[in-house]
Design a protein around this motif. Sequence first.
Motif, mmCIF file in Angstrom:
data_model
loop_
_atom_site.group_PDB
_atom_site.id
_atom_site.type_symbol
_atom_site.label_atom_id
_atom_site.label_comp_id
_atom_site.label_asym_id
_atom_site.label_seq_id
_atom_site.Cartn_x
_atom_site.Cartn_y
_atom_site.Cartn_z
ATOM 1 N N LEU A 1 0.826 -1.196 0.000
ATOM 2 C CA LEU A 1 0.000 0.000 0.000
ATOM 3 C C LEU A 1 0.869 1.258 0.000
ATOM 4 C CD1 LEU A 1 -2.580 -1.071 2.736
ATOM 5 C CD2 LEU A 1 -2.706 -1.480 0.277
ATOM 6 N N ILE A 2 0.306 2.341 -0.577
ATOM 7 C CA ILE A 2 0.950 3.653 -0.509
ATOM 8 C C ILE A 2 0.759 4.206 0.901
ATOM 9 C CG2 ILE A 2 0.942 6.007 -1.409
ATOM 10 C CD1 ILE A 2 1.936 4.083 -3.441
ATOM 11 N N SER A 3 1.876 4.616 1.566
ATOM 12 C CA SER A 3 1.773 5.152 2.919
ATOM 13 C C SER A 3 2.082 6.643 2.979
ATOM 14 C CB SER A 3 2.735 4.404 3.848
ATOM 15 O OG SER A 3 4.073 4.578 3.420
ATOM 16 N N GLN A 4 2.742 7.180 1.938
ATOM 17 C CA GLN A 4 3.048 8.611 1.899
ATOM 18 C C GLN A 4 2.908 9.105 0.463
ATOM 19 O OE1 GLN A 4 6.759 9.763 3.669
ATOM 20 N NE2 GLN A 4 6.596 8.303 5.361
ATOM 21 N N ARG A 5 2.825 10.416 0.338
ATOM 22 C CA ARG A 5 2.731 11.026 -0.988
ATOM 23 C C ARG A 5 4.013 10.766 -1.769
ATOM 24 N NH1 ARG A 5 4.403 16.325 -2.637
ATOM 25 N NH2 ARG A 5 3.438 16.933 -4.627
ATOM 26 N N ILE A 6 3.842 10.312 -3.003
ATOM 27 C CA ILE A 6 4.984 10.036 -3.879
ATOM 28 C C ILE A 6 5.007 11.104 -4.969
ATOM 29 C CG2 ILE A 6 6.032 8.401 -5.475
ATOM 30 C CD1 ILE A 6 4.807 6.158 -3.923
ATOM 31 N N ASP A 7 6.013 11.977 -4.904
ATOM 32 C CA ASP A 7 6.188 13.032 -5.895
ATOM 33 C C ASP A 7 7.464 12.726 -6.666
ATOM 34 O OD1 ASP A 7 6.308 15.261 -7.429
ATOM 35 O OD2 ASP A 7 6.363 16.702 -5.766
ATOM 36 N N ARG A 8 7.302 12.366 -7.931
ATOM 37 C CA ARG A 8 8.444 11.949 -8.736
ATOM 38 C C ARG A 8 9.485 13.060 -8.851
ATOM 39 N NH1 ARG A 8 10.797 11.771 -13.641
ATOM 40 N NH2 ARG A 8 11.377 9.718 -14.464
ATOM 41 N N GLU A 9 9.027 14.301 -8.996
ATOM 42 C CA GLU A 9 9.957 15.416 -9.159
ATOM 43 C C GLU A 9 10.752 15.645 -7.864
ATOM 44 O OE1 GLU A 9 7.318 15.138 -12.166
ATOM 45 O OE2 GLU A 9 6.654 15.675 -10.158
ATOM 46 N N GLU A 10 10.142 15.385 -6.729
ATOM 47 C CA GLU A 10 10.841 15.571 -5.456
ATOM 48 C C GLU A 10 11.838 14.450 -5.212
ATOM 49 O OE1 GLU A 10 9.825 15.640 -0.668
ATOM 50 O OE2 GLU A 10 8.227 16.008 -2.133
ATOM 51 N N LEU A 11 11.490 13.237 -5.625
ATOM 52 C CA LEU A 11 12.353 12.092 -5.363
ATOM 53 C C LEU A 11 13.497 11.994 -6.365
ATOM 54 C CD1 LEU A 11 9.651 9.392 -4.545
ATOM 55 C CD2 LEU A 11 11.125 10.573 -2.927
ATOM 56 N N CYS A 12 13.200 12.225 -7.628
ATOM 57 C CA CYS A 12 14.206 11.947 -8.670
ATOM 58 C C CYS A 12 14.529 13.155 -9.524
ATOM 59 C CB CYS A 12 13.721 10.818 -9.578
ATOM 60 S SG CYS A 12 13.334 9.299 -8.702
ATOM 61 N N ALA A 13 14.044 14.341 -9.137
ATOM 62 C CA ALA A 13 14.301 15.556 -9.895
ATOM 63 C C ALA A 13 13.899 15.333 -11.355
ATOM 64 C CB ALA A 13 15.759 15.986 -9.770
ATOM 65 N N GLN A 14 14.835 15.553 -12.302
ATOM 66 C CA GLN A 14 14.495 15.401 -13.718
ATOM 67 C C GLN A 14 15.171 14.179 -14.332
ATOM 68 O OE1 GLN A 14 15.439 19.488 -15.053
ATOM 69 N NE2 GLN A 14 13.293 19.608 -15.685
ATOM 70 N N ALA A 15 15.443 13.182 -13.503
ATOM 71 C CA ALA A 15 16.032 11.960 -14.042
ATOM 72 C C ALA A 15 15.024 11.253 -14.925
ATOM 73 C CB ALA A 15 16.441 11.041 -12.897
ATOM 74 N N ASN A 16 15.519 10.639 -15.982
ATOM 75 C CA ASN A 16 14.621 9.964 -16.924
ATOM 76 C C ASN A 16 13.945 8.757 -16.289
ATOM 77 O OD1 ASN A 16 15.197 11.760 -19.005
ATOM 78 N ND2 ASN A 16 17.023 10.607 -19.634
ATOM 79 N N ILE A 17 14.669 8.064 -15.418
ATOM 80 C CA ILE A 17 14.116 6.870 -14.769
ATOM 81 C C ILE A 17 14.119 7.113 -13.266
ATOM 82 C CG2 ILE A 17 14.415 4.400 -14.356
ATOM 83 C CD1 ILE A 17 15.800 4.206 -17.056
ATOM 84 N N CYS A 18 13.002 6.854 -12.661
ATOM 85 C CA CYS A 18 12.884 7.034 -11.202
ATOM 86 C C CYS A 18 12.581 5.675 -10.574
ATOM 87 C CB CYS A 18 11.787 8.048 -10.870
ATOM 88 S SG CYS A 18 11.695 8.430 -9.097
ATOM 89 N N ILE A 19 13.602 5.112 -9.992
ATOM 90 C CA ILE A 19 13.488 3.765 -9.405
ATOM 91 C C ILE A 19 13.652 3.885 -7.892
ATOM 92 C CG2 ILE A 19 14.479 1.458 -9.263
ATOM 93 C CD1 ILE A 19 13.073 1.978 -11.877
ATOM 94 N N LEU A 20 12.735 3.291 -7.153
ATOM 95 C CA LEU A 20 12.840 3.202 -5.693
ATOM 96 C C LEU A 20 13.012 1.739 -5.322
ATOM 97 C CD1 LEU A 20 10.017 5.655 -4.562
ATOM 98 C CD2 LEU A 20 12.425 6.137 -4.973
#
Length: 821
Positions: A94-113
């Motif tokens: 389950l999602i437990s927190q807000r996931i903001d791609r720009e906050e996590l990976c900036a402008q990277a082409n691939i955002c992998i967690l």
Amino acid sequence: MSIVHPFLKACCMMDLPISLKWWINFLLCALLFGVSFGEVRYVLPEEMKKGSVIGNVALDLGLQVSELQARRARIVAEGTSQLCELDTASGNLLISQRIDREELCAQANICILQFQLLLEDPLQAFSLVLDITDINDNSPEFTTGDVKLDLVESTVVGRRFPLESAHDPDLGINSIRAYKLSNNDHFVLEMSTQINGNTYPELVLKKQLDREAEATHLLEINGIDGGNPVRSGTAFIRINVLDANDNVPIFSQRVYKASVPENSAIGTLITTLNATDLDEGVYGEITYSFSHLSDKMGGIIEVSPLTGEVRVAGVIDYEEASSHELGVQAKDGGGQASHCKLVIDVIDLNDNKPVIEIKSASANIAEVAKPGTMVALINIYDMDTGSSGRVTCSIPDNVPFKLESEVKNYYMLVTDGVLDREFQPEYNITVTATDSGSPSLSSVKVIIVMVNDANDNPPTFKHSQYNANILENLPVGTFVMKLEAQDSDDGINAKILYHISKDTNSEVSSFLTINPDTGELFTSRLFDYEQSAHFQIKVTAQDGGDPQLSTTCTINVFIQDQNDNAPVILYPVQTSGFIAEDVVPIEAPRGYLVTKVVAVDADSGHNAWLSYRIIKASQSNLFMADLHTGEIRTLRTFMEEDESKHTLVVLVTDNGRESLSATATVSITFGDGLPVLSELYEFADESQDNDNITLYLIIALSTVSFLFLLLISGVLYFNLCQRSYVYRSNTSSLPVFPTTYCTSTLTDFSRCGTLLREDRFDPFMTTGSWRGDFRFASNTDTDTLKKRSAAYQKSTLRHLSAERPSLKVRAGPTNPCYVIK
């Protein structure tokens, strides 16, 4: 959402016979499972609501949902905050927190967690990969919402004016796709491409300007992304038409090159730009600025608008970019501008510590491992270049391990000696990586290695022999003692089991049982001290290793007596209906031995000590029983009124804590004419002797007490003498006084006695006479003493008077007797 493999979907839709389809599905699913085992990848868009289901982890990993709670499953994040959680009841991620791609990976082409699904019991880990896809949640935005341009009316048609690009944090189709300019007659919008491939808009003049016709133009530019729905950002361009400006600024160089060390302080000067304009006044005033500055360089480099000095404004990192290419614009007051390139090379410094990565590590190693056994594979590298990137690796010398390297930047940690878990069960090996920079930097990582136990130590008892004392008649199962052996090994090798040794006699081994786990000994039968008072068994302690090791100890068991046997009367014989009679002479004196009660007790020690007393008699004051011997004697001589027959009941008791007893009935008859034997009434003499002994003891005790008191008095006296509390004088120097002369400081005892004058000595005592300093003088010496000089007598009396002023003369009778007060 989880990714579904296309082959799996295809195999489920094939129109084949059921059996063939089933086998194909099985093979394809097995292939897919084999490829993806151990890692599950989920692709999900950003900004999903909290509590949204990402996928079912249990189903995707082939786990039972019940396993998740039983094995304490949890999600562990790697380097990020805990953005998701596991519902162990359903197996859903389950999602437990807000996931903001720009906050996590900036402008990277691939955002992998990266996450780990950790099952703790037993320990098992699965890799979970979240591929965060972009959604169009950001609108394009211009850095400056109001752009001002000053153009002279003589500006050539086709002149291009670069504009700042709009910024959109989204990627791909959701990023900026086009720019749109509001309708006008003089300007159009065209796109231009930088050297690095980035595009930016340029404003192109398509019709000659006429200040007199229109002095100001207000244009609107829109940046539009490709998302769905479409988002856009707006900026306004204000163009002021000026009079003609003949000259444009000219840079001294088309390309400026400069270098700056990384991590330079803010404000460090990099280079100075120089442009000139031949115009005068406002048309000759030049301002400098960067054009098309990327987001990455924003806030890192700045240029002074007036002086053209380029300075450091943020953190410059060589590892992020080794060089930067910037466009610089010089613009005069009339709006004319020219451009040049500024290339800044970043000089690498030793600002990065070496990185130590443990690629593979065995947390446990057997203590019997041979030298050279690999424990860990270590990768070491440094982000710096040149000598700053050359790294050496080392570990302490005081550990039985060493580093070996066969591949560049890879080291193997191997054993370099014999391990002994009992000596050291754990090693904290500090791996230190040091680069060759100046100054050098180093990193440290600790590898914890646990030494697994091998069964190389047998169990040991604290003593080779133990003594156990057991009371007889205790119930079966009574605790006797606890044996405890120690084994310095660990785990199953230290698990000790106890058992009665096979070397113990088979009959004796059945006397006790032992708890194999705790070593507690218990009785397995009733013990009788009268049958057996001591036996010996052997107990073996055996560990659980392979091969098993053992040791044996000896236990000496002593049975202690209890008072479980009552006294038995041997004489007089007690039979039903008949009691033997003892005849005593009627002339027997006091203390005459009549008979003796004989009894025995099968117990021992105190429990077998017997005492006798008469509890019933036909005449109470005639006979007595000896407490210890059981002898019955007369208390007085017989009289005529005494009965001729007497019956006594004698109680025989032992000395146990709870005494046991028996009774003996004694029948006594007076016999007339029987001789009185002297040896039977020695009791009277013995009684007299006992009285004499008592008197002697009293006299001896009094004498000893008197001597003891005398000794104490003597000791105190000598102590006082040593401390000068008692006046002593040599007797030869003591004065001798005649009987006819006695001063107030002397005491005369010459007439206090009852002896005749010619039969006694006249004593004269000095004032210190209570201390024993005195001399006796006879009457014949009186004349001699009188002849001594008056000076000597006065000196002596003065000395004595000074020492003892408290002596007084008391008036006495005709024959004076002076007493010391």
